[in-house]
Design a protein around this motif. Structure first.
Motif, PDB file in Angstrom:
ATOM      1  N   LEU A 184      -8.257  47.952  34.635  1.00 53.40           N
ATOM      2  CA  LEU A 184      -9.671  47.730  34.314  1.00 53.40           C
ATOM      3  C   LEU A 184     -10.585  48.324  35.381  1.00 53.40           C
ATOM      4  O   LEU A 184     -11.618  48.917  35.062  1.00 53.40           O
ATOM      5  CB  LEU A 184      -9.933  46.238  34.136  1.00 53.40           C
ATOM      6  CG  LEU A 184      -9.268  45.615  32.901  1.00 53.40           C
ATOM      7  CD1 LEU A 184      -9.368  44.089  32.951  1.00 53.40           C
ATOM      8  CD2 LEU A 184      -9.888  46.152  31.617  1.00 53.40           C
ATOM      9  N   LEU A 185     -10.215  48.171  36.633  1.00 57.35           N
ATOM     10  CA  LEU A 185     -11.036  48.759  37.701  1.00 57.35           C
ATOM     11  C   LEU A 185     -11.055  50.283  37.587  1.00 57.35           C
ATOM     12  O   LEU A 185     -12.080  50.928  37.840  1.00 57.35           O
ATOM     13  CB  LEU A 185     -10.509  48.328  39.066  1.00 57.35           C
ATOM     14  CG  LEU A 185     -10.819  46.881  39.470  1.00 57.35           C
ATOM     15  CD1 LEU A 185     -10.032  46.492  40.713  1.00 57.35           C
ATOM     16  CD2 LEU A 185     -12.311  46.672  39.701  1.00 57.35           C
ATOM     17  N   ARG A 186      -9.922  50.846  37.192  1.00 50.61           N
ATOM     18  CA  ARG A 186      -9.856  52.301  37.015  1.00 50.61           C
ATOM     19  C   ARG A 186     -10.654  52.757  35.801  1.00 50.61           C
ATOM     20  O   ARG A 186     -11.447  53.698  35.871  1.00 50.61           O
ATOM     21  CB  ARG A 186      -8.387  52.723  36.852  1.00 50.61           C
ATOM     22  CG  ARG A 186      -8.182  54.235  36.629  1.00 50.61           C
ATOM     23  CD  ARG A 186      -6.763  54.503  36.156  1.00 50.61           C
ATOM     24  NE  ARG A 186      -6.542  53.927  34.831  1.00 50.61           N
ATOM     25  CZ  ARG A 186      -5.355  53.463  34.406  1.00 50.61           C
ATOM     26  NH1 ARG A 186      -4.297  53.494  35.196  1.00 50.61           N
ATOM     27  NH2 ARG A 186      -5.241  52.969  33.180  1.00 50.61           N
ATOM     28  N   ASP A 187     -10.448  52.087  34.640  1.00 50.16           N
ATOM     29  CA  ASP A 187     -11.036  52.560  33.383  1.00 50.16           C
ATOM     30  C   ASP A 187     -12.519  52.233  33.255  1.00 50.16           C
ATOM     31  O   ASP A 187     -13.279  52.993  32.638  1.00 50.16           O
ATOM     32  CB  ASP A 187     -10.276  51.956  32.197  1.00 50.16           C
ATOM     33  CG  ASP A 187      -8.829  52.428  32.135  1.00 50.16           C
ATOM     34  OD1 ASP A 187      -8.503  53.418  32.818  1.00 50.16           O
ATOM     35  OD2 ASP A 187      -8.030  51.801  31.413  1.00 50.16           O
ATOM     36  N   VAL A 188     -12.956  51.089  33.799  1.00 47.50           N
ATOM     37  CA  VAL A 188     -14.348  50.664  33.642  1.00 47.50           C
ATOM     38  C   VAL A 188     -15.206  51.113  34.817  1.00 47.50           C
ATOM     39  O   VAL A 188     -16.340  51.552  34.641  1.00 47.50           O
ATOM     40  CB  VAL A 188     -14.436  49.134  33.454  1.00 47.50           C
ATOM     41  CG1 VAL A 188     -15.886  48.675  33.343  1.00 47.50           C
ATOM     42  CG2 VAL A 188     -13.646  48.706  32.212  1.00 47.50           C
TER      43      VAL A 188
END
Length: 239
Positions: A184-188
């Protein structure tokens, strides 16, 4: 639902051969591997619709192979979003969480009933066919209009900040799947490392309160030590 290609990765020769015959009899185009390295080669070359992956392989851990599949490798190219079902003799909740944390879409424990395994395969394939870029996503009473950036719960508009909306989209595309904090930290947010930050937790908490101010529905579920999913998984539905 016949005709889908399935990559079966299992180090046990008799078990793999028997399962391969059964799946082929049910209409699946089965390709098989007995080791992790061979599985990655087939994944890159054959582009299967689903991977059925044993967690105990002669040359690798199925858990870590699943992680590699999701994260990719330099110089290699395969579909990192391909659905993965882990198969294991270990049914401890921590083992299941470990599998979901590494990107598995489902987790099946041995000994299993073959008909249930096929039902799970078909259920995961159905979910994977939901267009990732669908203009409108619906999860129970939750409606998301991607283009208009409008969110409603039971018909009531919910005002979200930009990153709250992006987080919701990331969770809603596969609402029962656990998305790890790193994903999530990577994608968002575009983070390229596992930096220590409370950004995700803070946004998830605000998103949960906005979607469910009374705390009755249970949106944005925290899987402790792993990440988040939009809703708790429901019961298995036969195909």
């Amino acid at each position: 639902m016949a005709g889908e290609s399935l990559l079966l990765v299992d180090g046990g020769v008799p078990e793999r051969a028997s399962l391969e015959r059964q799946l082929a009899g049910d209409g699946f185009a089965v390709i098989a591997a007995d080791r992790g390295a061979a599985a990655l080669e087939l994944l890159e070359r054959s582009e299967p619709d689903l991977v059925l992956l044993d967690v105990s392989l002669p040359d690798a851990s199925g858990y870590e192979l699943c992680r590699t599949l999701r994260e990719g490798e330099p110089g290699r190219c395969w579909n990192r979003e391909v659905p993965v079902i882990l198969v294991s003799e270990r049914g401890d909740p921590l083992d299941r969480v470990r599998g979901f944390a590494r990107g598995a879409d489902d987790y099946v424990m041995r000994p299993y009933v073959y008909e249930e395994l096929v039902a799970r395969i078909r259920a995961v394939l159905r979910r994977s066919r939901t267009p990732v870029r669908a203009e409108r996503l619906v999860v129970d009473e939750l409606e998301i209009d991607r283009l208009a950036r409008v969110v409603r719960v039971a018909g009531v508009p919910v005002l979200l900040a930009a990153k709250e909306f992006e987080l919701l989209l990331a969770l809603a595309t596969d609402p029962e799947r656990v998305r790890t904090k790193e994903e999530l930290l990577r994608d968002v947010w575009g983070y390229r490392s596992t930096a220590r930050t409370r950004t995700l937790d803070s946004h998830a908490s605000r998103l949960r309160r906005k979607l469910d101010p009374d705390g009755r529905r249970g949106w944005v579920c925290n899987v402790w030590g792993v990440g988040y999913r939009l809703v708790e998984p429901g019961p298995l539905r036969a195909a």
